[in-house]
Design a protein around this motif. Structure first.
Motif, PDB file in Angstrom:
ATOM      1  N   THR A 185      44.029 -36.930 -30.726  1.00  0.00           N
ATOM      2  CA  THR A 185      43.893 -37.379 -32.118  1.00  0.00           C
ATOM      3  C   THR A 185      43.931 -38.896 -32.193  1.00  0.00           C
ATOM      4  OG1 THR A 185      44.950 -35.341 -32.885  1.00  0.00           O
ATOM      5  CG2 THR A 185      44.876 -37.179 -34.444  1.00  0.00           C
ATOM      6  N   ILE A 190      51.414 -37.593 -33.254  1.00  0.00           N
ATOM      7  CA  ILE A 190      50.106 -36.961 -33.101  1.00  0.00           C
ATOM      8  C   ILE A 190      49.801 -36.824 -31.616  1.00  0.00           C
ATOM      9  CG2 ILE A 190      49.216 -37.801 -35.320  1.00  0.00           C
ATOM     10  CD1 ILE A 190      47.780 -40.027 -33.829  1.00  0.00           C
ATOM     11  N   SER A 191      48.760 -36.072 -31.306  1.00  0.00           N
ATOM     12  CA  SER A 191      48.378 -35.912 -29.904  1.00  0.00           C
ATOM     13  C   SER A 191      47.585 -37.132 -29.436  1.00  0.00           C
ATOM     14  CB  SER A 191      47.540 -34.648 -29.730  1.00  0.00           C
ATOM     15  OG  SER A 191      46.288 -34.806 -30.366  1.00  0.00           O
ATOM     16  N   CYS A 198      46.677 -43.924 -43.639  1.00  0.00           N
ATOM     17  CA  CYS A 198      46.752 -42.469 -43.679  1.00  0.00           C
ATOM     18  C   CYS A 198      47.757 -41.949 -44.705  1.00  0.00           C
ATOM     19  CB  CYS A 198      47.112 -41.926 -42.300  1.00  0.00           C
ATOM     20  SG  CYS A 198      45.842 -42.243 -41.075  1.00  0.00           S
ATOM     21  N   ALA A 218      51.141 -42.287 -29.443  1.00  0.00           N
ATOM     22  CA  ALA A 218      50.979 -40.922 -29.947  1.00  0.00           C
ATOM     23  C   ALA A 218      52.344 -40.318 -30.287  1.00  0.00           C
ATOM     24  CB  ALA A 218      50.253 -40.070 -28.913  1.00  0.00           C
TER      25      ALA A 218
END
Length: 76
Positions: free
Chosen positions: A20, A16-17, A55, A11
Motif C-alpha cells: 500500500t 499500512i502494508s 488521507c 509502513a
C-alpha cells in the motif's frame, strides 16, 4: 538533516502494508527520497505527516432520522 525512514518502518508507523505504501508512492500521494535510480527508497517524518493529512477526512454529521418510520407516542 532529517532522519530517513525505511519503507518497512514507514509502513509500520502508518499502519499500512508495504504494498500500500509503494502504491501511494507510485501514485504521487507521498513524498520520498531516492539517491540513485532503482536504489533504496526512504521517507521523512514530514512526508509521512503530509500523507496522513491528505488521507484524513472530516467526519460527516449523523442524520437525526435515518429511518422513515415514525416514533410511537407513549401516551396513545
Amino acid at each position: 538533516m532529517e532522519k530517513l525512514i525505511t519503507r518497512k518502518e514507514a509502513a509500520r508507523i502508518l499502519g499500512i502494508s508495504i504494498a500500500t505504501l509503494d502504491a501511494a508512492r507510485n501514485n504521487g500521494l507521498i513524498s520520498y527520497v531516492q539517491y540513485v535510480q532503482n536504489g533504496c527508497v526512504y521517507f521523512t517524518d514530514m512526508g509521512l505527516q503530509e500523507y496522513i493529512a491528505k488521507c484524513t477526512h472530516r467526519a460527516k454529521p449523523m442524520e437525526k432520522n435515518a429511518t422513515y418510520r415514525k416514533t410511537r407516542n407513549a401516551g396513545a
